[in-house]
Scaffold this active site. Structure first.
Site, PDB file in Angstrom:
ATOM      1  N   SER A 699       0.802  -1.228   0.000  1.00 27.07           N
ATOM      2  CA  SER A 699       0.000   0.000   0.000  1.00 27.07           C
ATOM      3  C   SER A 699       0.832   1.275   0.000  1.00 27.07           C
ATOM      4  O   SER A 699       0.304   2.370  -0.113  1.00 27.07           O
ATOM      5  CB  SER A 699      -0.974  -0.002   1.170  1.00 27.07           C
ATOM      6  OG  SER A 699      -0.270   0.149   2.371  1.00 27.07           O
ATOM      7  N   LYS A 742      -6.366   4.024   8.819  1.00 24.72           N
ATOM      8  CA  LYS A 742      -5.384   4.944   8.231  1.00 24.72           C
ATOM      9  C   LYS A 742      -5.879   6.376   8.296  1.00 24.72           C
ATOM     10  O   LYS A 742      -5.114   7.308   8.604  1.00 24.72           O
ATOM     11  CB  LYS A 742      -5.097   4.546   6.777  1.00 24.72           C
ATOM     12  CG  LYS A 742      -4.272   3.264   6.675  1.00 24.72           C
ATOM     13  CD  LYS A 742      -4.118   2.834   5.238  1.00 24.72           C
ATOM     14  CE  LYS A 742      -3.216   1.610   5.134  1.00 24.72           C
ATOM     15  NZ  LYS A 742      -3.183   1.083   3.772  1.00 24.72           N
TER      16      LYS A 742
END
Ligand code: ADP
Length: 792
Positions: A699, A742
């Site tokens: 990611s 996140k």
């Protein structure tokens, strides 16, 4: 009488001393005191109880007239009126010192023996009328020579043996011991012992027959030794008998205690009857009944004090405890099910919806197969408590089996009963505890199952979970198939990466993401605080939102709420302590109070700091305890040849991402005004702090590319921007997971713009709008959009 005079006359074997010829006149007419079993020896004074009338008469007369008597022992103790021939040939002449009247009316004479005499005929009978009278001659006894060592040794031995007998057996009068030790004359001592000795009277007569003291001594010692053995034997027998008695008494006592304890615990029914009675209340399937009868029969043949008995008993007890064919009726109240789930869990809308779906299906078709749910998420996000609520909503019993660290197959499937300490497996154990065959069983931490030489518990679990196989689940201990198909299984895991594939295939995965700060505050205020106050028992305490936020940010680092829950409990305990120690009652906890009570802050939220150096980009990472921001630094250094160095403890996938990112940048060199030979003359170094923390995953792809591009072009990244997304070699941006955590991390760090793949838009839409107030999300499809948007 002196020893040195020569013997001049012999009567049979008996030597008669010179004086004997000068027999005192009364030796011709000696009144006789017949003894039933006493043999008096010369020189000894002895109390004699006078039983017969004639004895009393003779003793009294002798004592009053001061005349001597002859003391002779009878051949047979039983003879009532002995004549001369009923007496032994040898006896003593004695003085009756005194006749005592005892309180019980009997009489005792104290008699002092003088010389040994031999009867030689009838006396005139004038001294005491009607009494037996005899004519006697004295028999001389010879003493041992002075300085005879052998005799001295003999004498010592006699004394020692006698004392030993006296000590052990109380066979002779105990004041004798004193005399034996203190009298100086060996002859006196030997005669004294002979008189007191417990020997049969013929032996005593034999002793009396010895004219030499030394001979008498030898014979006495022989008899004493025999007697000593006998006394010892007797003492031994007595001791052993006593010991046996003690043992018997002890056993009887213990048995008694055991019986009463057993009676206390179980009533006085015997075990088998009790088990049978219990079994009769259960509807055993035929097969179980058969086994039960067989095993019960075995039990009755075992001794209750043996270990085998208790093994057998425990087994039978388990058989009767297991819920064979017992099922709880299922609840069909769907509205109530929803209410239960909602009342116990804040948020988690999607998860609750998914679970309710399942509940609806099950309520609709109660005998359908239950699916196996797998709740996946970080610790403390409510997996276990959701499982419990689900059981409650379905109206079933709830049981939890912790699988963490379990690596022995027998823990699931049980040990065979032949093992020492065998036990059923955990599955059967919880079914027993649930008391019904259709509980909800939560298999906790299925991702932490171990595997070693003791077998593979995962394989055993497969059998438990597989609806085809668990109809006949075979536990080694129970050894009869148990139908588990009615039970519902819910598993939990922190991550799916370590769950064995075959298990994963059988489960419906429900992911539970972490909570945002705002959600945690709600959970704390609605659930955790009231519950903690109730459980610990405290007066009402109000926590402000700030206080909870302070705890979350400064004292915990987690996706779930477990540490939060612990910290709240800790604060409440401290409040109670302050109250008890008289420091005042705290009713309101704000963020300052949190600091006062919990002490030093444990975590400082990572803040984003503006860094305008080209080559630095901010990424977002997901970890098991929540989201984090992450800085990526890239530098090009002039070099002879092209080279890529990557540091910061990165995993393989992340290293590959870095290579892809470099390639993507290279392929766009012309577009971003990078000299075509730039890369050939420079080596690239990428570093991701902090170096000690392992990082991996794809990611960070777009962040890496942005960082490299920034370094190559010298254009810094605009402040306040973070990004997350996977990158393909052609520059396409792919969606990634863990968005909620996140975003939370970015917000916490003070970042207000986040770049994401456009396919991640749905994740943002799932987050309640009020939690992401003030943040901007920029959705992209390829790397060029990212670069355009982020670089100055
Ligand atoms: P897990 O099994 O995921 O590790 P738990 O179910 O043990 O987590 O949850 C830890 C604690 O947090 C429990 O007391 C639970 O009730 C509480 N909790 C977790 N999530 C929520 C929620 N959404 N609403 C209310 N309480 C929650």
């Amino acid at each position: 009488m002196s020893n040195d005079k020569k013997t001049i006359m012999s009567v049979g074997q008996i030597e008669i001393s010179p004086e004997a010829r000068l027999t005192p006149p009364d030796y011709d007419d000696l009144p006789i005191l017949a003894m039933r079993d006493i043999v008096l020896f010369p020189g000894v004074t002895f109390p004699v109880s006078l039983g017969r009338e004639m004895s009393v008469k003779v003793a009294t007369a002798a004592s009053e007239k001061n005349i001597p008597v002859g003391v002779f022992c009878q051949n047979f103790a039983g003879t009532e009126n002995p004549g001369i021939d009923d007496l032994y040939e040898l006896g003593v002449v004695a003085d009756v010192i005194k006749v005592l009247d005892l309180p019980d009316g009997s009489k005792t004479a104290i008699i002092s023996a003088r010389d040994k005499v031999k009867r030689i005929g009838e006396g005139a009978g004038k001294a005491v009328p009607d009494a037996l009278s005899m004519k006697v001659v004295p028999v001389r006894e010879t003493n041992a020579r002075k300085g005879d060592k052998e005799f001295a040794a003999l004498f010592d031995e006699i004394k020692a043996t006698t004392l030993n007998i006296l000590n052990k057996g109380n066979e002779m009068a105990s004041d004798l011991a004193f005399n034996v030790e203190s009298l100086p004359d060996p002859r006196m001592v030997i005669n004294l012992i002979c008189t007191h000795s417990p020997f049969e009277q013929y032996i005593k007569e034999e002793l009396l027959e010895c004219n030499r003291i030394k001979d008498r001594g030898f014979k006495l010692l022989a008899e004493l030794s025999r007697n000593e053995e006998y006394v010892e034997l007797k003492a031994d027998i007595r001791r052993r008998a006593k010991q046996r008695m003690d043992e018997q008494q002890r056993n009887a006592f213990l048995q008694n205690q055991y019986d009463s304890l057993r009676e206390e615990l179980y009533g006085d029914d015997d075990d088998a009857a009790k088990l049978r009675a219990k079994a009769e209340t259960k509807a055993f399937p035929e097969e179980v009944m058969k086994v039960f009868e067989k095993e019960l029969d075995k039990l009755s043949r075992l001794n209750p004090s043996t270990p085998d008995y208790s093994v057998q008993y425990n087994y039978l007890e388990l058989l009767t405890d297991l819920p064979w064919g017992v099922v709880d009726p299922l609840s069909t109240d769907f509205a109530k099910a929803r209410e239960i789930l909602d009342s116990e869990h804040f948020g988690l809308e999607k998860v609750k919806e998914r679970i309710l779906e399942q509940i609806a299906v099950m309520m609709n078709k109660p005998d359908g197969k239950s699916p196996i749910l797998c709740l996946v998420g970080a610790p403390g996000v409510g997996k276990t408590s959701l499982g419990k609520s689900m059981a409650e909503a379905l109206g079933r019993k709830y049981q939890r089996v912790s699988l963490g660290g379990l690596h022995d197959e027998a823990e699931i499937r049980g040990h065979r009963r032949t093992y020492i300490g065998a036990m059923p497996g955990r599955v059967i154990d919880v079914v027993k505890r649930a008391g019904s065959a259709n509980p909800v069983i939560l298999l906790d931490e299925i991702d932490k199952l171990g595997k070693d030489y003791k077998g593979d518990p995962g394989a055993a679990l497969l059998e438990v979970l597989d609806p085809e196989q668990n109809v006949k689940f075979h536990d080694n201990y129970v050894d009869i198939d148990f139908d588990l198909s009615k039970a519902m299984f819910i598993t939990t895991a922190n991550t799916l990466s370590t769950v064995p594939g075959p298990l994963l295939d059988r489960m419906e995965i429900i992911e539970i993401s972490g909570y945002l700060l705002e959600e945690k505050i709600e959970i704390a205020l609605r659930h955790l605080v009231p519950r903690a106050i109730g459980e610990i028992g405290c007066h009402d305490v109000e926590f402000t939102r700030d206080a909870i936020a302070k705890i979350v940010e400064s004292y915990t680092a987690e996706s779930g709420v477990r540490q939060l829950e612990k910290n709240i409990a800790s604060i409440i305990r401290k409040i109670i302590m302050k109250k008890m120690s008289g420091e005042g009652e705290i009713t309101r906890v704000d963020s300052d109070m949190v600091k006062t009570l919990l002490g030093m802050e444990k975590y400082t939220p990572e803040r984003y700091a503006v860094d305008s150096t080209p080559g630095v980009a901010t990424g977002l990472a997901w970890t098991a305890v929540g989201g984090e921001i992450l800085f990526i630094e890239s530098v090009f250094v002039g070099a002879k040849a092209e080279k890529l160095t990557i540091t910061g403890n990165l995993g393989d996938v992340m290293k590959e991402s870095a290579m892809i990112a470099l390639q993507v940048v290279k392929s766009r060199a012309e577009r971003y005004d990078i000299a075509s030979d730039y890369f050939e003359g420079h080596s690239l170094h990428i570093h991701v702090p902090e170096g000690a923390v392992p990082k991996d995953g794809p990611s960070a792809g777009i962040t890496l590319a942005t960082s490299i591009m920034s370094a190559a072009t010298g254009r810094p990244v605009k402040p306040g921007i973070a990004m997350t997304g996977e990158l393909t070699l052609r520059g396409k941006v792919l969606p990634v997971g863990g968005i909620k955590e996140k975003i939370l991390a970015a917000k916490r760090a003070g970042i207000n713009t986040v770049i994401l793949c456009s396919l991640n838009r749905k994740d943002i839409d799932d987050i309640p709008a009020e939690y992401i107030d003030g943040m901007t999300f920029h959705y992209v499809g390829n790397i060029d959009e990212v670069i355009e948007y982020t670089l100055e």
